[in-house]
Design a protein around this motif. Structure first.
Motif, PDB file in Angstrom:
ATOM      1  N   HIS A 178       0.833  -1.198   0.000  1.00  0.00           N
ATOM      2  CA  HIS A 178       0.000   0.000   0.000  1.00  0.00           C
ATOM      3  C   HIS A 178       0.872   1.255   0.000  1.00  0.00           C
ATOM      4  O   HIS A 178       2.066   1.206   0.289  1.00  0.00           O
ATOM      5  N   MET A 179       0.269   2.374  -0.317  1.00  0.00           N
ATOM      6  CA  MET A 179       1.002   3.638  -0.411  1.00  0.00           C
ATOM      7  C   MET A 179       1.349   4.188   0.975  1.00  0.00           C
ATOM      8  O   MET A 179       0.467   4.325   1.829  1.00  0.00           O
ATOM      9  N   PRO A 180       2.617   4.555   1.202  1.00  0.00           N
ATOM     10  CA  PRO A 180       3.005   5.162   2.484  1.00  0.00           C
ATOM     11  C   PRO A 180       2.512   6.600   2.629  1.00  0.00           C
ATOM     12  O   PRO A 180       2.328   7.095   3.739  1.00  0.00           O
ATOM     13  N   VAL A 181       2.332   7.284   1.499  1.00  0.00           N
ATOM     14  CA  VAL A 181       1.831   8.669   1.433  1.00  0.00           C
ATOM     15  C   VAL A 181       1.043   8.808   0.140  1.00  0.00           C
ATOM     16  O   VAL A 181       1.106   7.944  -0.736  1.00  0.00           O
ATOM     17  N   ASP A 182       0.305   9.916   0.007  1.00  0.00           N
ATOM     18  CA  ASP A 182      -0.317  10.216  -1.279  1.00  0.00           C
ATOM     19  C   ASP A 182       0.780  10.352  -2.337  1.00  0.00           C
ATOM     20  O   ASP A 182       1.866  10.878  -2.050  1.00  0.00           O
ATOM     21  N   LYS A 233      -2.739   7.745   0.264  1.00  0.00           N
ATOM     22  CA  LYS A 233      -2.064   7.018   1.341  1.00  0.00           C
ATOM     23  C   LYS A 233      -2.943   5.867   1.810  1.00  0.00           C
ATOM     24  O   LYS A 233      -4.136   6.038   2.069  1.00  0.00           O
ATOM     25  N   GLY A 234      -2.364   4.687   1.887  1.00  0.00           N
ATOM     26  CA  GLY A 234      -3.097   3.500   2.320  1.00  0.00           C
ATOM     27  C   GLY A 234      -3.736   2.717   1.196  1.00  0.00           C
ATOM     28  O   GLY A 234      -4.151   1.574   1.386  1.00  0.00           O
ATOM     29  N   GLU A 235      -3.797   3.311  -0.003  1.00  0.00           N
ATOM     30  CA  GLU A 235      -4.400   2.615  -1.138  1.00  0.00           C
ATOM     31  C   GLU A 235      -3.456   1.534  -1.648  1.00  0.00           C
ATOM     32  O   GLU A 235      -2.236   1.715  -1.669  1.00  0.00           O
ATOM     33  N   GLU A 236      -4.015   0.410  -2.076  1.00  0.00           N
ATOM     34  CA  GLU A 236      -3.182  -0.682  -2.593  1.00  0.00           C
ATOM     35  C   GLU A 236      -2.497  -0.250  -3.886  1.00  0.00           C
ATOM     36  O   GLU A 236      -3.120   0.336  -4.763  1.00  0.00           O
ATOM     37  N   MET A 237      -1.181  -0.543  -3.987  1.00  0.00           N
ATOM     38  CA  MET A 237      -0.449  -0.230  -5.215  1.00  0.00           C
ATOM     39  C   MET A 237       0.148  -1.476  -5.872  1.00  0.00           C
ATOM     40  O   MET A 237       0.560  -1.428  -7.019  1.00  0.00           O
ATOM     41  N   GLY A 238       0.181  -2.610  -5.165  1.00  0.00           N
ATOM     42  CA  GLY A 238       0.729  -3.816  -5.769  1.00  0.00           C
ATOM     43  C   GLY A 238       0.719  -4.967  -4.798  1.00  0.00           C
ATOM     44  O   GLY A 238       0.182  -4.865  -3.682  1.00  0.00           O
ATOM     45  N   ARG A 239       1.334  -6.062  -5.228  1.00  0.00           N
ATOM     46  CA  ARG A 239       1.421  -7.234  -4.362  1.00  0.00           C
ATOM     47  C   ARG A 239       2.544  -8.147  -4.821  1.00  0.00           C
ATOM     48  O   ARG A 239       2.950  -8.130  -5.979  1.00  0.00           O
TER      49      ARG A 239
END
Length: 300
Positions: A160-164, A254-260
């Motif tokens: 998830h994103m650490p910041v926007d 921030k907090g949105e999933e960006m990968g796995r």
């Protein structure tokens, strides 16, 4: 790439050296391709057997998962990259905080000094090498700060994103697939700059940020939400720009999933000089959960 140079300063036990030698001798990419296929098998007895074995070996906590029955997942990979109940990972919503992008254990964290990152006792490696030889991008993080977080097989494997942030570019760097556990990181110099990795550059309120996904043995692929599954099609570095391309603009909160990760590995965060303060918030060996505060951005 030839034989790995094993760190000798600590006179590592023979067993650890043999572990490194075995990784060098085995066909890393071939075995990872087999794992890729096995992990996606939807044949009942195969996927259930693998899930049972892994669940037993690593005592995985399923209470946080949206789907709590491990055998209800259609494949092992679906189980491994399972979604969690949002309430189980509350986000630090303060606008100035940096949050952990993953569940894991902090391998190292601190300042980038003279273009080098600290890997383990007696081992540093080049930020330029980590960034695939991109010296200009490396300058943006000169004298900045970094955090390296290791994900074990029992951890939550979405990132998830650490910041926007607004995605600037994504670079895929082919490489080795050595394990990234404590033994290997303490013995192979430049490990993270040798393994396959995806370098995601973002423009954020905390200045430039690199979120680097490092592959490892049996990590047959990595995913991003904008490009899907990223797998090497050649031995060449591939690069994609996203800024100034309205049709391809990617902005994530921030907090949105960006990968796995499809199997476990490591995330490395890079920030520019005097942009964030990580002091005292994360230290080597500390376990972190996605969403918890690991630092703050320095406000002008």
């Amino acid at each position: 790439m030839g034989l790995p140079v094993v760190q000798t300063g600590d006179k590592a036990p023979l067993g650890k050296r043999l572990f490194i030698l075995l990784q060098q001798l085995i066909p890393q990419h071939f075995l990872s391709s087999l794992m890729y296929a096995l992990a996606r098998s939807e044949i009942g007895f195969i996927k259930n057997s693998v899930i049972r074995i892994v669940n037993w070996m690593f005592d995985i906590n399923m209470q946080d998962a949206v789907v709590k029955d491990p055998l209800a997942y259609p494949s092992f990979n679906a189980f491994f990259t399972r979604a969690l109940e949002p309430a189980s990972r509350p986000l630090d919503s303060n606008s100035t905080t940096i949050i952990s992008p993953v569940d894991g254990a902090v391998s190292q964290a601190g300042h980038i000094e003279s273009g080098l990152l600290f890997q383990a006792k007696g081992i540093h490696y080049s930020i330029t090498a980590l960034l695939g030889g991109d010296a200009e991008t490396a300058k943006r993080f000169s004298d900045g700060d970094f955090a390296t977080i290791y994900l074990s097989p029992r951890d939550y494997h979405r990132i998830h994103m650490p910041v926007d942030g607004k995605l600037s570019s994504m670079t895929h760097v082919p490489g080795e697939l050595f394990s990234v556990n404590e033994t290997t990181t303490s013995l192979i110099p430049g490990l993270f700059a040798r393994n396959e990795r995806i370098i995601n550059l973002f423009e954020t309120p905390a200045g430039p940020m690199a979120l680097i996904m490092v592959g490892a043995i049996f990590v047959g692929s990595m995913d991003t939400v904008w490009a899907g599954t990223v797998t090497p099609s050649s031995k060449r570095i591939s690069h994609q720009e996203y800024l100034d391309q309205p049709h391809a603009e990617i902005s994530l909160e921030k907090g949105e999933e960006m990968g796995r990760f499809n199997m476990g590995s490591t995330v490395i965060l890079l920030f520019g000089k005097n942009q964030v303060n990580l002091d005292g918030m994360i230290a080597a060996g500390r376990e972190v959960k996605m969403g918890e505060r690991i630092g703050t951005r320095i406000q002008a």
